[in-house]
Enzyme design. Structure first.
Site, PDB file in Angstrom:
ATOM      1  N   MET A  26       0.829  -1.203   0.000  1.00 61.06           N
ATOM      2  CA  MET A  26       0.000   0.000   0.000  1.00 61.06           C
ATOM      3  C   MET A  26       0.865   1.256   0.000  1.00 61.06           C
ATOM      4  O   MET A  26       0.376   2.358   0.269  1.00 61.06           O
ATOM      5  CB  MET A  26      -0.957   0.005   1.197  1.00 61.06           C
ATOM      6  N   LEU A  29       6.743   3.106   1.604  1.00 56.17           N
ATOM      7  CA  LEU A  29       7.660   1.984   1.724  1.00 56.17           C
ATOM      8  C   LEU A  29       8.765   2.249   2.740  1.00 56.17           C
ATOM      9  O   LEU A  29       9.317   3.341   2.817  1.00 56.17           O
ATOM     10  CB  LEU A  29       8.281   1.680   0.359  1.00 56.17           C
ATOM     11  N   GLU A  31      12.045  -0.158   5.114  1.00 59.21           N
ATOM     12  CA  GLU A  31      13.012  -1.230   4.922  1.00 59.21           C
ATOM     13  C   GLU A  31      12.347  -2.608   4.922  1.00 59.21           C
ATOM     14  O   GLU A  31      12.817  -3.534   4.240  1.00 59.21           O
ATOM     15  CB  GLU A  31      14.092  -1.165   6.003  1.00 59.21           C
ATOM     16  N   GLY A  32      11.254  -2.754   5.668  1.00 56.64           N
ATOM     17  CA  GLY A  32      10.533  -4.022   5.642  1.00 56.64           C
ATOM     18  C   GLY A  32      10.035  -4.351   4.247  1.00 56.64           C
ATOM     19  O   GLY A  32      10.200  -5.477   3.754  1.00 56.64           O
ATOM     20  N   HIS A  33       9.426  -3.374   3.584  1.00 55.75           N
ATOM     21  CA  HIS A  33       8.962  -3.590   2.213  1.00 55.75           C
ATOM     22  C   HIS A  33      10.133  -3.912   1.281  1.00 55.75           C
ATOM     23  O   HIS A  33      10.032  -4.796   0.416  1.00 55.75           O
ATOM     24  CB  HIS A  33       8.258  -2.342   1.677  1.00 55.75           C
ATOM     25  N   GLY A 144       4.749 -10.578   4.020  1.00 60.66           N
ATOM     26  CA  GLY A 144       5.511 -10.562   5.256  1.00 60.66           C
ATOM     27  C   GLY A 144       4.811 -11.287   6.396  1.00 60.66           C
ATOM     28  O   GLY A 144       3.584 -11.259   6.517  1.00 60.66           O
TER      29      GLY A 144
END
EC number: 6.3.2.1
Length: 277
Positions: A26, A29, A31-33, A144
Site C-alpha cells: 500500500m 515503503l 526497509e521491511g517492504h 511478510g
C-alpha cells in the site's frame, strides 16, 4: 523501472514472462517492504511491485483518508531495488465498476483475531489480492510474516482457487529496539514511539514462558495484556495459537508449532505484531 496504472498496459508489459515475482503493497515503503523486494528477486525475475491503498479493507472509522501516501519517494526506493514494473493503479483503474463480487475468507480463519476487531478487513484484502494476482499473474508472490493472519489467509486462498502462484513468507524486519517496522509507526508521537517496543517485549515474555514449559496459555496471555494496559495501552488481544490454523492449542496439540499474536492501541495508533514460538 516502468510505472504503469493500466491493467491492459501491465499485461502487455508482462506478456511472455513466466517467472514473475510479485510484491503487493500500500506504499509508504520502508526497509521491511524493501526486504520483500530482495526476497522476491531470489525466487523470480522480473520483480513487480504494486502500490494501491485499498479502500475495501478499511472500516468506516479507520485511517483510509490519512493513510500515508508517498509515491515519489516510493518510486525512488523501488528504482534502487531494480524493480522491473511498479503497478500503481488508481481506484478507477482497478475498480472501474462497483466491486460487486467479493472474496470471503472462511469464518474459522477470517473472523478471529484481526477479523474480530476489523470486520470486513480480510474480505477486502482477499478481494484486492485476487484482483492483483489476476492482473500480474505471478509465479511467486511475497508477503511478510508481520501480517501473519493475512499471510495464512492469502496462502489458503491461492491454494483453494488453484492459482499458479507460490506464496513466499518473509521474516519481520524490526528496528534496533525491537519494534516491527510498519507504515503506521509514523503516526506515533515521540513518547509513544519510545513506548512502542514494549509490545514486542511482551510477546517475547509470552514466548519465553511457553518455551519454558508453561501450558496455561490463558494465564500468560492475560498477564501480558494486563502489563500493557498498566502502561496505558489498549490491548485487543494477545493470543497463543497453532501456526497451522491459528486456532487455540488444546491438550492434543502438545507437539504443535505455535505463534503468539498481538494487537493493541497506543494512543491513537493500533499496532500488530507476532512471534513464532
Amino acid at each position: 523501472m516502468k510505472v504503469i496504472s493500466s491493467i491492459h498496459e501491465l499485461r502487455d508489459q508482462l506478456r511472455g514472462q513466466n517467472r514473475t515475482a510479485f510484491v503487493p503493497t500500500m506504499g509508504n515503503l520502508h526497509e521491511g517492504h524493501l526486504s520483500l523486494m530482495r526476497l522476491a528477486r531470489q525466487h523470480g525475475d522480473p520483480v513487480v511491485a504494486s502500490i494501491f491503498v485499498n479502500r475495501l479493507q478499511f472500516g468506516p472509522n479507520e485511517d483510509f483518508d490519512k493513510y500515508p501516501r508517498t509515491m515519489e519517494a516510493d518510486i525512488e526506493k523501488l528504482q534502487k531495488e531494480n524493480v522491473y514494473v511498479l503497478f500503481a493503479p488508481t481506484e478507477k483503474d482497478l475498480y472501474p465498476e462497483p466491486q460487486e463480487y467479493r472474496v470471503h475468507p472462511p469464518h474459522d480463519l477470517g473472523d478471529i483475531l484481526e477479523g474480530e476487531f476489523r470486520p470486513g478487513f480480510f474480505q477486502g484484502v482477499c478481494t484486492v489480492v485476487m484482483k492483483l494476482m489476476s492482473c500480474v499473474q505471478p509465479r511467486v508472490a511475497v508477503f511478510g510474516k508481520k501480517d501473519y493472519q493475512q499471510l495464512m489467509i492469502v496462502r489458503r486462498m491461492c491454494n483453494q482457487f488453484a492459482l499458479p502462484t507460490d506464496i513466499i513468507a518473509a521474516e519481520t524486519v524490526r528496528d534496533t529496539d525491537g519494534l516491527a517496522l510498519s507504515s503506521r509507526n509514523r503516526y506515533l508521537q515521540a513518547a509513544e514511539r519510545a513506548e512502542a517496543p514494549k509490545l514486542a517485549a511482551e510477546l517475547n515474555r509470552v514466548r519465553d514462558a511457553v518455551l519454558s514449559g508453561e501450558r496455561d496459555f490463558a494465564k500468560v496471555e492475560q498477564a501480558a495484556m494486563a502489563a500493557l494496559a498498566a502502561r496505558g495501552w489498549q490491548p485487543d488481544y494477545i493470543a497463543v495459537r497453532k501456526r497451522s490454523d491459528l486456532l487455540p492449542p488444546g491438550p492434543q496439540d502438545a507437539n504443535a508449532q505455535l505463534v503468539v499474536l498481538a494487537a493493541a492501541k497506543l494512543g491513537a495508533t493500533r499496532l500488530i505484531d507476532n512471534l513464532e514460538i
